[in-house]
Design a protein around this motif. Sequence first.
Motif, PDB file in Angstrom:
ATOM      1  N   GLY A  12      12.691 -13.272  19.014  1.00 14.91           N
ATOM      2  CA  GLY A  12      12.691 -12.174  18.140  1.00 14.91           C
ATOM      3  C   GLY A  12      12.852 -12.760  16.750  1.00 14.91           C
ATOM      4  N   LEU A  13      12.599 -14.195  16.517  1.00 15.29           N
ATOM      5  CA  LEU A  13      13.006 -14.712  15.159  1.00 15.29           C
ATOM      6  C   LEU A  13      11.723 -14.450  14.077  1.00 15.29           C
ATOM      7  N   PRO A  14      12.287 -14.050  12.883  1.00 15.76           N
ATOM      8  CA  PRO A  14      11.226 -13.449  11.791  1.00 15.76           C
ATOM      9  C   PRO A  14      10.075 -14.664  11.403  1.00 15.76           C
ATOM     10  N   GLU A  15      10.464 -15.911  11.454  1.00 15.59           N
ATOM     11  CA  GLU A  15       9.705 -16.696  10.867  1.00 15.59           C
ATOM     12  C   GLU A  15       9.794 -18.206  11.463  1.00 15.59           C
ATOM     13  N   ALA A  16       8.964 -19.069  11.034  1.00 13.15           N
ATOM     14  CA  ALA A  16       9.033 -20.465  11.477  1.00 13.15           C
ATOM     15  C   ALA A  16       8.503 -21.448  10.450  1.00 13.15           C
ATOM     16  N   GLU A  17       8.746 -22.679  10.485  1.00 10.59           N
ATOM     17  CA  GLU A  17       8.506 -23.666   9.734  1.00 10.59           C
ATOM     18  C   GLU A  17       7.394 -24.485  10.265  1.00 10.59           C
ATOM     19  N   ILE A  18       6.370 -24.774   9.466  1.00  6.88           N
ATOM     20  CA  ILE A  18       5.317 -25.666   9.864  1.00  6.88           C
ATOM     21  C   ILE A  18       5.810 -27.037   9.868  1.00  6.88           C
ATOM     22  N   VAL A  19       6.023 -27.784  11.038  1.00 12.13           N
ATOM     23  CA  VAL A  19       6.383 -28.997  11.151  1.00 12.13           C
ATOM     24  C   VAL A  19       5.342 -29.948  10.833  1.00 12.13           C
ATOM     25  N   ALA A  20       4.114 -30.014  11.646  1.00  8.87           N
ATOM     26  CA  ALA A  20       2.865 -30.861  11.686  1.00  8.87           C
ATOM     27  C   ALA A  20       1.801 -30.056  12.169  1.00  8.87           C
ATOM     28  N   TRP A  21       0.630 -30.206  11.598  1.00  2.64           N
ATOM     29  CA  TRP A  21      -0.751 -29.731  12.108  1.00  2.64           C
ATOM     30  C   TRP A  21      -1.499 -30.850  12.885  1.00  2.64           C
ATOM     31  N   HIS A  22      -1.940 -30.730  13.960  1.00  2.00           N
ATOM     32  CA  HIS A  22      -2.508 -31.643  14.737  1.00  2.00           C
ATOM     33  C   HIS A  22      -4.093 -31.595  14.906  1.00  2.00           C
ATOM     34  N   VAL A  23      -4.479 -30.466  13.889  1.00  2.00           N
ATOM     35  CA  VAL A  23      -5.692 -30.619  13.515  1.00  2.00           C
ATOM     36  C   VAL A  23      -6.282 -30.227  11.894  1.00  2.00           C
ATOM     37  N   ALA A  24      -7.438 -30.382  11.345  1.00  2.00           N
ATOM     38  CA  ALA A  24      -7.751 -30.279  10.135  1.00  2.00           C
ATOM     39  C   ALA A  24      -8.972 -29.540  10.050  1.00  2.00           C
ATOM     40  N   GLU A  25      -9.082 -28.793   8.770  1.00  2.00           N
ATOM     41  CA  GLU A  25     -10.096 -27.949   8.547  1.00  2.00           C
ATOM     42  C   GLU A  25     -11.302 -28.678   8.871  1.00  2.00           C
ATOM     43  N   GLY A  26     -12.579 -28.256   9.566  1.00  2.00           N
ATOM     44  CA  GLY A  26     -13.588 -28.554   9.830  1.00  2.00           C
ATOM     45  C   GLY A  26     -13.664 -29.371  11.346  1.00  2.00           C
ATOM     46  N   ASP A  27     -12.459 -29.439  12.050  1.00  2.00           N
ATOM     47  CA  ASP A  27     -12.386 -29.934  13.388  1.00  2.00           C
ATOM     48  C   ASP A  27     -12.756 -28.912  14.348  1.00  2.00           C
ATOM     49  N   THR A  28     -13.392 -29.570  15.419  1.00  2.00           N
ATOM     50  CA  THR A  28     -13.898 -28.506  16.653  1.00  2.00           C
ATOM     51  C   THR A  28     -12.823 -28.726  17.429  1.00  2.00           C
ATOM     52  N   VAL A  29     -12.279 -27.725  18.112  1.00  2.00           N
ATOM     53  CA  VAL A  29     -11.293 -27.646  19.074  1.00  2.00           C
ATOM     54  C   VAL A  29     -11.713 -26.992  20.301  1.00  2.00           C
ATOM     55  N   LYS A  30     -10.867 -27.429  21.361  1.00  2.00           N
ATOM     56  CA  LYS A  30     -11.222 -26.566  22.721  1.00  2.00           C
ATOM     57  C   LYS A  30      -9.953 -25.743  22.809  1.00  2.00           C
ATOM     58  N   VAL A  31     -10.120 -24.694  23.772  1.00  2.00           N
ATOM     59  CA  VAL A  31      -8.939 -23.867  24.548  1.00  2.00           C
ATOM     60  C   VAL A  31      -7.786 -24.945  24.775  1.00  2.00           C
ATOM     61  N   ASP A  32      -6.684 -24.797  24.530  1.00  2.00           N
ATOM     62  CA  ASP A  32      -5.450 -25.340  25.017  1.00  2.00           C
ATOM     63  C   ASP A  32      -5.250 -26.988  24.408  1.00  2.00           C
ATOM     64  N   ASP A  33      -6.191 -27.318  23.261  1.00  2.00           N
ATOM     65  CA  ASP A  33      -5.885 -28.326  22.336  1.00  2.00           C
ATOM     66  C   ASP A  33      -4.711 -27.904  21.680  1.00  2.00           C
ATOM     67  N   LEU A  34      -3.877 -29.244  21.363  1.00  2.00           N
ATOM     68  CA  LEU A  34      -2.564 -28.839  20.606  1.00  2.00           C
ATOM     69  C   LEU A  34      -3.130 -28.540  19.102  1.00  2.00           C
ATOM     70  N   LEU A  35      -2.493 -27.609  18.826  1.00  2.00           N
ATOM     71  CA  LEU A  35      -2.993 -26.886  17.368  1.00  2.00           C
ATOM     72  C   LEU A  35      -1.901 -27.076  16.466  1.00  2.00           C
ATOM     73  N   VAL A  36      -0.465 -26.835  16.551  1.00  2.00           N
ATOM     74  CA  VAL A  36       0.447 -26.893  15.571  1.00  2.00           C
ATOM     75  C   VAL A  36       1.818 -26.913  16.139  1.00  2.00           C
ATOM     76  N   SER A  37       2.707 -27.990  15.529  1.00  2.00           N
ATOM     77  CA  SER A  37       4.081 -27.774  15.939  1.00  2.00           C
ATOM     78  C   SER A  37       4.860 -27.099  14.946  1.00  2.00           C
TER      79      SER A  37
END
Length: 412
Positions: A12-37
């Motif tokens: 029930g937390l109102p917010e979160a901090e972006i730690v690290a992206w594991h993808v970049a704009e333009g990347d092709t990803v599949k379902v269940d690929d790690l997206l962001v921490s």
Amino acid sequence: MTTFKLPDLGEGLPEAEIVAWHVAEGDTVKVDDLLVSVETAKAVVEVPSPLSGVVRKLHAAPGDIVQTGAPLVDFEEAAGAGTGDARQRAPAERPAPEAPPEETARADAGSVVGSVQSGGEILEETAIAGGRRRRERGRIKAAPAVRAQAKRLGIDLAQIEPSGRNGQITAADLGAFQERARRPAPRPAAARPAAPRSVTAGESRTLRGPHRAMAQSMTRSRDEVALCTIFDDADIHEWVDKRDFTARILRAMVAGCAAEPALNGFFDPETLTHKMESRVDIALAVDTEQGLIVPVIRNVEQMNLDEIRGAVGRLKEATRNRTVTPEEMVNYTITLSNFGMLAGRYATPLMVPPTVAILGTGKLQHDVIAVMGGIEVHRRIPLSLSFDHRCISGGEACRFLAGVIADLEKPR
């Protein structure tokens, strides 16, 4: 184009901090690929991709604070891609018009509390308390099925050398690790955890993670609670085991709850309802490098002293290893703050609503005590009991504290 929103991560937390992206704009990803921490107030959570496609826009940068439900990633989906079973349905099998459209279901995939729908299944998110230290050494990347297999085999993923795409751990990596494990080798000693870092003169910091959570919860406590604190001491001169402090204090809190149940529970100011709990789930405030972590020892009323010692040992190990999960830090009924491990005799500890009491234990003291025929020097534990005077009377608080003291003063 589909927008994936930051999900409610189960607290029930109102917010979160972006730690690290594991993808970049333009990347092709599949379902269940790690997206962001992302880091919530208490833990780091790895969020998988809910669909397959091309990442067109990342709505936040590492270090940004994102509100729950706010846009996180824009996807351009691969032809025929979707989420869950809806992706595999033929057009004739699609829901009737009155049902929510598939596109809406995808857009809302990020609003599932505690989970993210993707790949036709519900993926429970993993979390590691105090994750900033783990982040410095590199985040663990593994698909949910691999995590589940590792859990069944009792394998710590932190020991695995990944060979998969983008540094992901695969099932083959687990097999290779098992094969190597059959050849015994000495294990290195665990590194001693770093001591909590003090802020240096002239430094400023933006509160994040546990520090940010503390600021928010203490502000709420200040605004809502009618705080009152009483002080006393427990004479432990007759103790047989002179070192059994935390376990004895936890057992004494159970005795206090039995003597006066009013302090073990919750208060709802909207309905003026004071609910007393039969379970005694004690939150234990622990000072760490990342800030205050408050894991919970559950059902302490069902434990004997040996079982309490074991639970405390496991909790300390989990806190030291930063493996306490969000589920282990919620729904407690009363709190212990053992600040005397550092310094201080008495304090005015603050409880977090909706709980109504917190017991603080100060630094052990050798006090001069008047006895029949003279004086003696006894060891005593200073006690500070704070309670919410909106629903707890002074008499109830004193009966609780008397029950705690009576149990602490037993020889064993």
